[in-house]
Write an enzyme that holds these catalytic residues in place. Structure first.
Site, PDB file in Angstrom:
ATOM      1  N   ASP A   1      -2.873   2.527  -6.105  1.00 15.92           N
ATOM      2  CA  ASP A   1      -1.841   2.607  -5.069  1.00 15.92           C
ATOM      3  C   ASP A   1      -1.747   1.382  -4.160  1.00 15.92           C
ATOM      4  O   ASP A   1      -1.043   1.433  -3.142  1.00 15.92           O
ATOM      5  CB  ASP A   1      -2.055   3.856  -4.217  1.00 15.92           C
ATOM      6  CG  ASP A   1      -3.378   3.846  -3.474  1.00 15.92           C
ATOM      7  OD1 ASP A   1      -4.279   3.086  -3.871  1.00 15.92           O
ATOM      8  OD2 ASP A   1      -3.517   4.606  -2.497  1.00 15.92           O
ATOM      9  N   GLU A   2      -2.414   0.284  -4.497  1.00 11.23           N
ATOM     10  CA  GLU A   2      -2.297  -0.898  -3.642  1.00 11.23           C
ATOM     11  C   GLU A   2      -2.557  -2.167  -4.448  1.00 11.23           C
ATOM     12  O   GLU A   2      -3.278  -2.159  -5.444  1.00 11.23           O
ATOM     13  CB  GLU A   2      -3.234  -0.826  -2.431  1.00 11.23           C
ATOM     14  CG  GLU A   2      -4.698  -0.719  -2.774  1.00 11.23           C
ATOM     15  CD  GLU A   2      -5.583  -0.726  -1.538  1.00 11.23           C
ATOM     16  OE1 GLU A   2      -5.301  -1.495  -0.595  1.00 11.23           O
ATOM     17  OE2 GLU A   2      -6.567   0.028  -1.528  1.00 11.23           O
TER      18      GLU A   2
ATOM     19  N   ASP B   1       0.854  -1.185   0.000  1.00  5.63           N
ATOM     20  CA  ASP B   1       0.000   0.000   0.000  1.00  5.63           C
ATOM     21  C   ASP B   1       0.894   1.239   0.000  1.00  5.63           C
ATOM     22  O   ASP B   1       1.673   1.449   0.926  1.00  5.63           O
ATOM     23  CB  ASP B   1      -0.898  -0.011   1.253  1.00  5.63           C
ATOM     24  CG  ASP B   1      -2.038   0.975   1.150  1.00  5.63           C
ATOM     25  OD1 ASP B   1      -2.176   1.642   0.107  1.00  5.63           O
ATOM     26  OD2 ASP B   1      -2.809   1.095   2.127  1.00  5.63           O
TER      27      ASP B   1
END
Length: 370
Positions: free
Chosen positions: A117-118, A23
């Protein structure tokens, strides 16, 4: 009845997986600080302005003042008078996201992105032959920093749920490994609102029922959880025991296709709504054409300044992918809406996609081979 296996997608329960959840730390805000060194160390909000709009992301410096995503910009400005507002650059965020994923794929093909983003990575068997998932996660995070310039956090455990929860514990720029024999103890100590997938409403209800920690949740019977939470009861019963067999899915079949846009100036009229939806429709058509996607159900989403929202949908018999085909349905849906407050977000989405039909065909073929 054996409740423990009822939710299993993959019944190979004896096989211990090594799952990493990576993350990125304050991704949008960190990209802006990286690209503009003058913003480093300063409280910034991506999206909105001091007068209007919504915060899409906040730097850690801003979070110290209570600024967070989805907060009205005016409230964020009151909480942090020195807050710097930056317009989002989604093309740039996507570019950086692709660089990060390229690093992931050097370690495993089993990568399941959740957003820009993860992502989940299954490294049980990995391309580097590194047996320690902890060391592997550390190496991946270091490479992201050295090659991209951003910090990331990670959670490592036996399943996606526990890894996802663990990645949030030592943020920012940290990681946590929860080994198999410690999973249940880790989850028992966790506050109930830190459980991934348990939102504010459910957490409030659980607390009213005396469930404040994982340990409290574990003491509730399956019948109690089913009674109060319906179909989710079994899910809650399993996850607090570390039971989740959902695989990392690198080629997840897309169930919907959508384009949304948040507006920094409020929209009040149906005419302006349609004008903006027309631009969204052109963007959606372009993206669907690029991915060879079409759908039978088109929906519109309208979110208002007070964060309430409306959705309307129309399903047809034939697949659609061009603006010429689906925009008349959009106009019809808007015509039946009552717009009585300012609009902040508009979106168009498709479901019942041709990709789902392909998936069904593949499943049927596999069945016949047996």
């Amino acid at each position: 009845m054996n409740y423990l296996c009822e939710m299993s997608e993959d019944k190979s329960a004896n096989e211990v997986r090594k799952i990493i959840h990576v993350d990125m730390d304050a991704f949008y805000a960190s990209v802006e600080q990286m690209d503009n060194p003058d913003l480093i160390g300063k409280p910034i909000a991506v999206g909105g302005s001091k007068l209007r709009g919504v915060v899409a992301a906040a730097s850690y410096e801003a979070r110290k003042f209570g600024v967070k995503s989805a907060m009205p910009s005016s409230m964020a400005a009151r909480l942090c008078p020195e807050l710097i507002f930056v317009r989002p650059r989604f093309d740039r965020y996507q570019e950086i996201s692709h660089q990060i994923r390229a690093i992931f794929y050097e370690y495993t093909d089993l990568v399941e992105p959740l957003s820009l983003d993860e992502a989940f990575l299954d490294v049980t068997t990995n391309k580097k032959g590194i047996q320690s998932a902890t060391l592997l996660a550390k190496e991946i995070r270091e490479r992201i920093y050295q090659e991209v310039g951003l910090r990331a956090s990670a959670g490592i455990s036996i399943n996606k749920f526990t890894a996802k929860v663990a990645s949030d514990v030592n943020k920012p720029n940290g990681q946590l490994t929860v080994i198999p024999e410690e999973v249940e103890t880790f989850l028992e100590k966790l506050p109930i609102d830190r459980f991934f997938g348990i939102g504010k409403v459910t957490a409030t209800k659980m607390k009213e029922l005396g469930v404040r920690t994982g340990k409290d949740l574990k003491q509730k019977s399956i019948d109690f959880l089913n009674q109060h939470f319906g179909k989710q009861g079994l899910h809650f019963y399993n996850i607090v025991r570390g039971i989740q067999y959902s695989k990392v899915k690198p080629n997840r079949i897309r169930k919907s296709f959508a384009v949304e846009h948040t507006y920094f100036s409020e929209i009040y009229s149906k005419r302006k709504i349609l004008e903006n939806l027309e631009q969204i429709a052109l963007d959606l058509e372009r993206r669907m054409k690029k991915k060879s996607v079409s759908g039978k159900c088109v929906s519109i989403k309208i979110k208002y300044a007070d964060f309430t929202q409306q959705t309307r949908a129309k399903t047809v018999l034939e697949y659609m992918s061009t603006k010429e085909e689906f925009f008349p349905l959009i106009e019809l849906l808007v015509e039946h809406l009552e717009i009585n407050k300012p609009v902040r977000l508009l979106g168009i989405s498709f479901s019942k996609l041709n990709t789902e039909e392909t998936e069904l065909d593949q499943d049927k073929q596999l069945t016949l081979q047996f």
